[in-house]
Design a protein around this motif. Structure first.
Motif, PDB file in Angstrom:
ATOM      1  N   SER A 646      -3.181  19.371   5.749  1.00 54.74           N
ATOM      2  CA  SER A 646      -2.000  18.510   5.835  1.00 54.74           C
ATOM      3  C   SER A 646      -2.260  17.311   6.742  1.00 54.74           C
ATOM      4  O   SER A 646      -1.713  16.220   6.517  1.00 54.74           O
ATOM      5  CB  SER A 646      -0.788  19.303   6.336  1.00 54.74           C
ATOM      6  OG  SER A 646      -1.027  19.806   7.641  1.00 54.74           O
ATOM      7  N   LEU A 647      -3.114  17.477   7.750  1.00 57.17           N
ATOM      8  CA  LEU A 647      -3.456  16.363   8.639  1.00 57.17           C
ATOM      9  C   LEU A 647      -4.302  15.325   7.910  1.00 57.17           C
ATOM     10  O   LEU A 647      -4.118  14.121   8.085  1.00 57.17           O
ATOM     11  CB  LEU A 647      -4.206  16.880   9.875  1.00 57.17           C
ATOM     12  CG  LEU A 647      -3.418  17.804  10.804  1.00 57.17           C
ATOM     13  CD1 LEU A 647      -4.310  18.306  11.936  1.00 57.17           C
ATOM     14  CD2 LEU A 647      -2.201  17.081  11.377  1.00 57.17           C
ATOM     15  N   SER A 648      -5.240  15.802   7.087  1.00 64.18           N
ATOM     16  CA  SER A 648      -6.061  14.880   6.302  1.00 64.18           C
ATOM     17  C   SER A 648      -5.197  14.087   5.330  1.00 64.18           C
ATOM     18  O   SER A 648      -5.364  12.871   5.170  1.00 64.18           O
ATOM     19  CB  SER A 648      -7.142  15.654   5.539  1.00 64.18           C
ATOM     20  OG  SER A 648      -8.052  16.262   6.429  1.00 64.18           O
ATOM     21  N   LEU A 649      -4.273  14.781   4.675  1.00 62.37           N
ATOM     22  CA  LEU A 649      -3.381  14.106   3.734  1.00 62.37           C
ATOM     23  C   LEU A 649      -2.512  13.064   4.430  1.00 62.37           C
ATOM     24  O   LEU A 649      -2.340  11.944   3.946  1.00 62.37           O
ATOM     25  CB  LEU A 649      -2.486  15.134   3.031  1.00 62.37           C
ATOM     26  CG  LEU A 649      -3.130  15.934   1.906  1.00 62.37           C
ATOM     27  CD1 LEU A 649      -2.270  17.133   1.542  1.00 62.37           C
ATOM     28  CD2 LEU A 649      -3.352  15.052   0.683  1.00 62.37           C
ATOM     29  N   GLU A 650      -1.985  13.429   5.591  1.00 60.23           N
ATOM     30  CA  GLU A 650      -1.101  12.506   6.300  1.00 60.23           C
ATOM     31  C   GLU A 650      -1.873  11.271   6.760  1.00 60.23           C
ATOM     32  O   GLU A 650      -1.351  10.145   6.701  1.00 60.23           O
ATOM     33  CB  GLU A 650      -0.452  13.215   7.487  1.00 60.23           C
ATOM     34  CG  GLU A 650       0.647  12.397   8.125  1.00 60.23           C
ATOM     35  CD  GLU A 650       1.548  13.223   9.036  1.00 60.23           C
ATOM     36  OE1 GLU A 650       2.309  12.621   9.813  1.00 60.23           O
ATOM     37  OE2 GLU A 650       1.489  14.474   8.966  1.00 60.23           O
ATOM     38  N   GLU A 651      -3.115  11.464   7.201  1.00 64.18           N
ATOM     39  CA  GLU A 651      -3.925  10.311   7.608  1.00 64.18           C
ATOM     40  C   GLU A 651      -4.197   9.398   6.421  1.00 64.18           C
ATOM     41  O   GLU A 651      -4.116   8.170   6.527  1.00 64.18           O
ATOM     42  CB  GLU A 651      -5.248  10.791   8.208  1.00 64.18           C
ATOM     43  CG  GLU A 651      -6.178   9.658   8.630  1.00 64.18           C
ATOM     44  CD  GLU A 651      -7.482  10.165   9.201  1.00 64.18           C
ATOM     45  OE1 GLU A 651      -7.459  10.795  10.275  1.00 64.18           O
ATOM     46  OE2 GLU A 651      -8.543   9.952   8.556  1.00 64.18           O
TER      47      GLU A 651
END
Length: 675
Positions: A646-651
């Motif tokens: 989810s952090l990769s997607l948000e970035e």
């Protein structure tokens, strides 16, 4: 660049059967000795560095992963059997290693020591520590000794049964025979590739269950009896696996019970983005509800077309949309409504053009170059590439290796997939170990009258699988455990699913097409028709995916389900809205359920939400823009599984992901979906 030499040699592929087994045993022994050293550490001195959590596992996989790959691609039965036996050894050993209480206790001590010290771990180190401890708990190391012994026994039985299922899947070689009249409607270039023989006064054509052989019959054979016979043979081709699957599912339930999970699906989803079985069931129920009316509309359109065609051909109309009708009338519907002929379209996609064109598109988008190199491979058809950063001037620009094994042959893995045979990681001395990925496909071979041509769907599949290759090549994690596609299983398909969109963009289609006779690219008109065809009968397509996913989740959440053949056929009829005909044990051919996607098939559709969001938000405006490609590589590919997905997607997106793009794409709606 031609003079550059990779700093890491490629693999050798000349092992004997004895070597496969002996090297595997040596690697296992070495790993065990490493665990012994860790277990002997005084608990007061344990810390992250002294445990060397990543090193032993990585060294084991570097040896054993390539050796276990032979079973999927080798023409030698002796090598395949040795490779399969080697994988049994590794799987059994993995079970034993995962149950080492002494090692787990040292890890627990190390975690406590780290908490009490002032030295903080880096984010990837912390993730590795947390995941390693969770592995131990999920392996049952918190259980009493008797239960641990029972768990080890059950896991070994499960491993052996899964390998047997996979072996049958890979070695399935059944055929069905038809006369030329029965094959009416099947393209001549396809028929010319079938084995022709004489039986009495009849000339027969033998058709294998490999997709390049059987799929054209489903799509093109005018005679419904031919399609029905082909469908029945295909559906029943792996009934031998049905009792093995019964055993696999029963073993999983016993393991879940021992570990204290309410269901096997809860155990599996704990380490995925979905987190629990309830989330998965809710997602599938909601998707099924949304798709049902869309599928009903699709079914009515195909049934109406069937009625018209039956009248045209003078054959009885049975009033049903049968399983063996769907692909045939789907193709006919596209041809008649869009005037799009798949056989004409594939003339624009010679393998010799498409493969290098797709490689070029990826290379330009992601800033790398493929350089074909000669060396050992497992078969003469295989191409090997060294991959370099654009503008590389020395060995520091080396990225890794890629193999392409694209054409069918006997006993080879029968679909398309990518094996990350070697992971990338940073060694303890700071040097880099580079990845190696192998793509295995089954593209159509040349016929006596035409070169090897690809259906547009084959192009999509190839583009998708190359997405996995690049995920493996461009990931840059410290630890092998998190490299490349080692992400949550319900996210792993999202990057490649997003990349499928390129195969419907007119500008991209033009670049990867060239008519095998005229050499002209696909016209913009034809490209537009292909794009429009993408969502024709999409309801029925996704209902079929819901059927697979619901079967998978039900057998792993509903203990009372025991007649899996009945469940398979009942779900297929009720969800897909088509008549399945003969009640075959089709679950025996559901390779995903025994091959790592157990309680996880939902992930294909779950990840579509992320794929649609990524494409619409970043790439849609200019899908070939290298700047957007660099952003994708940095935010999605490079981190691999080293952080929460989810952090990769948000970035990458600049915000948390949502389902808006997916809903608009599939259902033509606006607003957030309850997915």
């Amino acid at each position: 660049m031609a003079s550059l030499t990779p700093s890491q040699p490629a693999l050798r592929w000349s092992h004997s059967a004895d070597e496969i087994l002996s090297l595997t045993k040596q690697a296992i022994t070495k790993h065990g000795e490493g665990l012994d050293k860790i277990a002997a550490l005084p608990k007061k001195d344990c810390n992250f560095d002294s445990l060397a959590l990543a090193e032993a596992d990585t060294e084991l996989s570097l040896v054993t992963e390539p050796l276990s790959f032979y079973q999927n691609v080798s023409t030698s039965k002796e090598l395949r059997d040795a490779s399969n036996a080697a994988e049994v050894l590794v799987r059994d050993y993995d079970v034993e290693a995962s149950m080492r209480l002494d090692v787990f206790e040292v890890m627990v001590a190390a975690e406590e020591n780290i908490k009490q010290s002032s030295a903080a771990l880096g984010s990837e180190e912390q993730r590795l520590m947390e995941r390693s401890l969770l592995d131990g708990k999920r392996a049952g190391l918190a259980l009493p000794e008797k239960e641990r012994g029972e768990l080890t026994k059950l896991k070994k039985e499960l491993s052996q049964a899964s390998l047997e299922f996979s072996k049958n899947f890979n070695e399935e070689n059944s055929t069905i025979s038809f006369t030329l009249e029965e094959l009416r409607g099947v393209p001549a270039d396809v028929i010319s590739g079938y084995t022709k023989r004489t039986e009495g006064e009849k000339e027969l054509y033998d058709v294998t269950m490999k997709l390049p052989d059987i799929l054209p019959i489903f799509k093109n054979a005018q005679n419904p009896d031919t399609r029905r016979a082909a469908d029945a043979a295909y559906d029943a081709r792996l009934e031998i696996n049905a009792p093995i699957l019964d055993k696999i599912i029963a073993l999983r339930w016993k393991i879940a019970d021992l570990l204290g999970y309410p269901t096997w699906a809860d155990y599996i989803t704990e380490v995925k983005m979905a987190k629990d079985a309830k989330t998965v069931t809710g997602f599938l129920d909601d998707l099924h509800k949304k798709l049902d009316p869309v599928g009903a509309k699709d079914r009515a359109a195909l049934l109406a077309l069937k009625k018209v065609e039956c009248a045209e051909l003078g054959i009885p109309f049975d009033g049903q949309l049968n399983q063996w009708d769907v692909r045939y009338y789907d193709r006919l519907f596209v041809e008649r409504t869009l005037e799009l002929d798949e056989q004409k379209v594939k003339e624009y996609f010679p393998v010799s053009v498409v493969v290098p064109a797709i490689l070029e598109i990826y290379q330009n988008l992601l800033g790398v170059r493929f350089v074909e190199v000669k060396g050992e491979t497992w078969h003469p058809d295989v191409q090997m590439f060294a991959v370099w950063e654009n503008g590389a001037t020395d060995e520091s620009g080396f990225v890794g290796y890629c193999y392409l094994d694209l054409f069918p042959r006997e006993s080879k893995y029968s679909h398309a997939a990518v094996w990350p045979l070697l992971q990338g990681f940073t060694r303890s001395d700071g040097t880099r170990h580079y990845p190696l990925a192998a793509m295995v496909a089954n593209l159509a071979k040349p016929t006596p009258t035409t070169p090897a041509l690809m259906q547009h769907q084959d192009v999509v599949t190839f583009f998708h699988e190359m997405g996995h290759v690049f995920h493996g090549l461009l990931s840059k994690t410290r630890f092998a455990r998190f490299h490349g596609t080692a992400v949550a299983r319900d996210f792993v398909e999202a990057p490649s699913q997003m990349l499928e969109n390129w195969c419907f963009e007119p500008a991209v289609l033009e670049r990867m097409s060239s008519h095998y006779e005229t050499k002209k690219p696909l016209s913009r008109e034809l490209a537009d028709k292909i794009n429009k065809s993408r969502y024709v009968n999409v309801g029925m397509f996704y209902l079929r995916q819901v059927f697979f996913a619901k079967f998978d989740i039900k057998v792993h959440t509903e203990r009372e389900q025991t007649d899996y053949t009945a469940l398979w056929n009942d779900l297929r009829r009720s969800i897909t809205q088509v008549n399945p005909g003969r009640r075959a044990a089709g679950q025996g051919s559901f390779g995903h359920i025994a091959g790592g996607y157990d309680a996880g098939y939902y992930g294909y559709m779950y990840s579509l939400v992320f794929a649609a969001d990524m494409y619409a938000t970043v790439f849609k405006a200019d899908p070939l823009d290298p700047a957007r490609g660099a952003r994708y590589s940095k935010s999605i590919l490079q981190p691999g599984g080293s952080r929460d997905e989810s952090l990769s997607l948000e970035e990458f997106l600049g915000r948390p992901p949502n389902a808006d793009a997916f809903v608009r794409e599939i259902f033509g709606e606006t607003g957030s979906a309850n997915l």
